[in-house]
Design an enzyme around this catalytic site. Structure first.
Site, short mmCIF file in Angstrom:
data_model
loop_
_atom_site.label_atom_id
_atom_site.label_comp_id
_atom_site.label_asym_id
_atom_site.label_seq_id
_atom_site.Cartn_x
_atom_site.Cartn_y
_atom_site.Cartn_z
N CYS A 310 0.82 -1.22 0.00
CA CYS A 310 0.00 0.00 0.00
C CYS A 310 0.85 1.26 0.00
CB CYS A 310 -0.96 0.00 1.19
SG CYS A 310 -0.15 -0.26 2.78
N HIS A 735 -1.09 0.69 7.54
CA HIS A 735 -1.70 0.77 6.21
C HIS A 735 -1.65 2.21 5.71
CE1 HIS A 735 -4.12 -0.54 2.88
NE2 HIS A 735 -5.09 0.31 3.17
#
Length: 781
Positions: A310, A735
């Protein structure tokens, strides 16, 4: 049917070391899921599309590789009538390709335009080898989801104490509290202790760790993670890392625990981390709980998470949103570079990415999405080739671990800067460059010294002031006082005192040091450093930074340069003896952060003695070096440039990384022949042309003076264009997502769009998320 090429071309199955590109085209994102499928070259295993772009035929014509295997894949319709299998491995269990898809194969000669017999004695082993080979992206996924755990001396040399019955189930609880879950069994003595508090609300008081510290016992197993197959969470507190125990069944039997009788009841550490990362969706629902509507179209294409990728997706989305990157690489009417291996060519892969994001061809609902999904998001493009290419040869980015998004931005800028930009194609990173001017003034004689440094980003330190603290060892629940972006910029440009001795007057009172902008870029990249260092490990802290939605005026931060009334410090004489003299201001700044002298000198030497920020980033990446605290050893440099610094083998090694021989020679000379430091030097001196064979000839033609990067014109108004947000306390976990300001079709005002891997939606909580951004991109208005 046969053809003359089948008889004349030599064919061999792919070896384990060869990449087989049988999922998507190496020059665009057309794939085996398209109606026409994908052609895999039977000679070099390049993947080429068969649709309107005809990259397969282009490859065949350029390389004289006429034979190809066409692969077409269609999703099976499966009706499940039984419960899913129980989880029994550390890795995430997944359906096989055969379970999910029907696959059609055909062999063609593109030059004769004929289909060949796939069962031909010469073709059958090649086709079988291609279909059995691990694909390029599958190899990456396996690395992503399966940890490569090892054993250690504390597991191998463990001496278990006298056996006894261990109470389990309802009767078992921590020896230090009443917790009955998250229990760890000490394999040395049989003590039951609760673990650390974990993500997702798993309670724990760290009594297993306390037992290890008190007893000296190192190895423990998580009871709820034990499976009949013999897998479990094994942790060595002495190594402070996860381990494997090849004799787990024997060691558990010593305490009366039989593997065949076990039932896995809790998530493993790996599963908890994966679950946390997969569940965090950055408010993919509106305030009333409804799932946000997916967006589709040009510039609204998602990127599939390859497993901890990510950080790459968020930075890529922000960069290709900028006109400089979009115009440089999205060139649908231009021919792609004629290269032998497109998957290994940076220009090709950046153009492939730009086409994927901006053509709009791939921004469509996922036809294979499960029927129970309320919002049909995109499948997302898998940037496996670009990720591999960017990370090739890099200690961190070549792994499948989570990495820092801003460090990736800096690394990508270096790769793009030293790549070829021929003709009217401009280096897109030039729009990010500007000049920062540093002013030093002696507090004794008031003489000044000005120096400049070209940069493509700035770090701003965010003040950390707790509002309140709960009794907690890992900062969960801590709240911090919000700060404005203006406060951070004021601190960044404020004068500070540094302890230096004046070379002019001999005063030891120190110097006043201040950095201001000499020029401004078109795009200002800002890293909000919301970190503190604990035991030399950077820990990220969530501090709200308030950024205005309207344009920000930066005129007050421009340097006025040397004034008529100021007297300059005389230039210091060059050192007589060879050696390394660290930049005094940068050294003082690093030591002020708490880094030891040896580390500071080593970092400044490795990064070309440029500035404290670059050196600090190098330090964070080399904390685990075994010699990090050893004094800087310059004995290698004693040979000077006439020694082994021009070693042909070292020049060849640097050449394999993309550096020219003149640059390699210069870098090796500057770093005493140390290849690793030479690479660092090259990254920090991208514009240095190096040493040519005829230095006199080169000196006879002086280079034209270089125009300074950026512009000093005022007013300097900058508006926030995109941000990268991060969830988690560590820069190597959690994330990343991107929020980008875009003008949607049919809307008068721009909207903020959330790019959460493959999910692309209109954001509803941008004001809240903007407070916790990690990387900011401001466009000059």
């Amino acid at each position: 049917m046969s053809c003359p090429h089948l008889e004349s071309v030599g064919l061999t199955p792919p070896t384990p070391a060869q990449s087989v590109y049988r999922e998507d085209c190496t020059q665009c994102f057309d794939s085996i899921d398209d109606p026409t499928g994908l052609n895999v070259c039977l000679q070099c295993f390049n993947g080429g599309c068969v649709g309107e772009r005809l990259h397969s035929k282009l490859h065949s014509a350029l390389r004289s590789h006429p034979l190809s295997l066409n692969i077409r894949r269609t999703r099976k319709i499966i009706v499940r009538d039984e419960p899913p299998a129980k989880m029994s491995r550390l890795a995430i269990a997944a359906e096989t390709e055969q379970d999910r898809y029907d696959i059609a194969l055909a062999v063609n000669c593109l030059e004769c335009n004929t289909e060949l017999d796939i069962q031909h004695v010469k073709l059958a082993p090649i086709v079988d080898g291609i279909m059995r080979a691990s694909t390029f992206s599958r190899q990456e996924e396996v690395k992503a989801w399966e940890q490569e755990l090892t054993s250690c001396e504390h597991v191998l040399l463990m001496q278990q104490q006298e056996s006894r019955k261990i109470e389990q189930g309802e009767l078992g609880h921590c020896s230090g509290c009443d917790l009955r879950e998250n229990l760890w069994l000490c394999l040395d003595c049989g003590n039951l202790g609760c673990g650390r508090k974990q993500m997702g609300g798993v309670d724990g008081n760290s009594h297993a760790l306390a037992h290890s510290n008190a007893s000296g016992h190192g190895v423990a197993v998580k009871l709820g993670s034990i499976t009949p197959e013999g897998t479990a969470d094994i942790y060595c507190y002495k190594c402070d890392d996860e381990r494997v125990d090849e004799n787990l069944g024997e060691h558990l039997a010593h305490w009366g625990i039989r593997l065949a009788e076990r039932q896995k009841t809790e998530l493993s550490l790996t599963e908890m981390q994966i679950e946390q990362n997969m569940k965090w969706d950055f408010s993919m629902t509106s305030e009333d709980g409804k799932e946000l509507k997916p967006l589709f179209g040009s510039g609204l294409t998602g990127l599939k998470n390859l497993g901890n990728s990510c950080y790459l997706a968020s930075i890529t989305q922000c960069l290709f949103d900028m006109p400089a990157f979009r115009d440089r690489y999205f060139r649908p009417n231009d021919d792609l570079p004629d290269v032998e291996e497109p998957a290994a060519d940076l220009e090709t892969q950046l153009r492939k990415m730009a086409d994927g994001l901006w053509s709009g061809r791939y921004s469509k609902p996922d036809a294979d999405a499960p029927p129970e999904s309320h919002a049909n998001h995109q499948k997302g493009l898998a940037p496996a080739m670009l990720k591999h290419l960017i990370g090739r040869g890099h200690e961190e980015f070549s792994t499948m671990r989570q990495q820092d998004a801003f460090e990736l931005l800096q690394h990508l800028f270096k790769l793009v800067t030293r790549s070829q930009h021929s003709g009217n194609l401009k280096d897109p990173t030039s729009q990010f460059r500007f000049v920062l001017e540093q002013r030093l003034q002696c507090l004794g004689c008031n003489k000044v010294k000005y120096s400049t440094n070209e940069q493509d980003n700035i770090f701003i330190d965010v003040p950390l002031e707790k509002l309140h603290t709960e009794t907690n060892s890992d900062n969960v629940g801590d709240k911090y006082k919000p700060v404005t972006l203006k406060e951070c910029l004021d601190n960044f440009t404020a004068a500070e005192k540094v302890e230096l001795t004046c070379s002019s007057c001999g005063s030891k009172e120190g110097f006043s040091k201040q950095s201001l902008f000499k020029t401004f870029p078109e795009v200002l990249a800002v890293n909000a450093r919301k970190m503190t260092v604990v035991n030399w490990v950077p820990i990220k802290i969530d501090v709200p930074v308030l950024v205005p939605d309207e344009p920000l005026l930066l005129d007050s931060y421009i340097s006025k340069g040397l004034q008529p009334f100021e007297e300059q410090l005389p230039d210091e004489p060059a050192a007589k003896a060879p050696g390394f003299v660290p930049d005094p201001a940068a050294l003082a700044q690093l030591e002020g952060m708490g880094f030891p002298l040896n580390r500071c000198e080593k970092a400044l030497h490795a990064t070309g003695n440029s500035d404290a920020n670059t050196a600090m980033e190098w330090l964070f990446g080399h904390m685990e070096d075994p010699d990090i605290d050893a004094p800087l050893d310059l004995s290698i440099q004693a040979g000077g440039a006439t020694g082994d610094t021009a070693d042909p083998e070292k020049i060849e090694m640097l050449g394999a990384m993309g550096f020219g021989a003149p640059q390699a020679k210069k870098a090796l000379r500057e770093t005493g022949g140390d290849v690793e430091r030479a690479v660092e030097w090259l990254f920090n001196h991208p514009d240095d042309q190096g040493i040519f064979e005829d230095e006199n000839a080169a000196a006879a033609e002086p280079a034209a003076p270089k125009e300074p990067a950026g512009s000093s014109s005022l007013p300097a108004r900058f508006q926030l264009q995109s941000i990268v947000c991060h969830k988690g306390t560590s820069i190597h976990a959690g994330h990343y997502v991107a929020f980008i300001r875009k003008q949607l079709e049919g809307q008068q005002l721009p909207s903020w769009i959330l790019f959460n891997d493959e999910k692309v939606v209109e954001a509803t909580d941008i004001d809240e998320m903007r407070k916790f951004a990690y990387v900011y991109f401001f466009k000059r208005a």
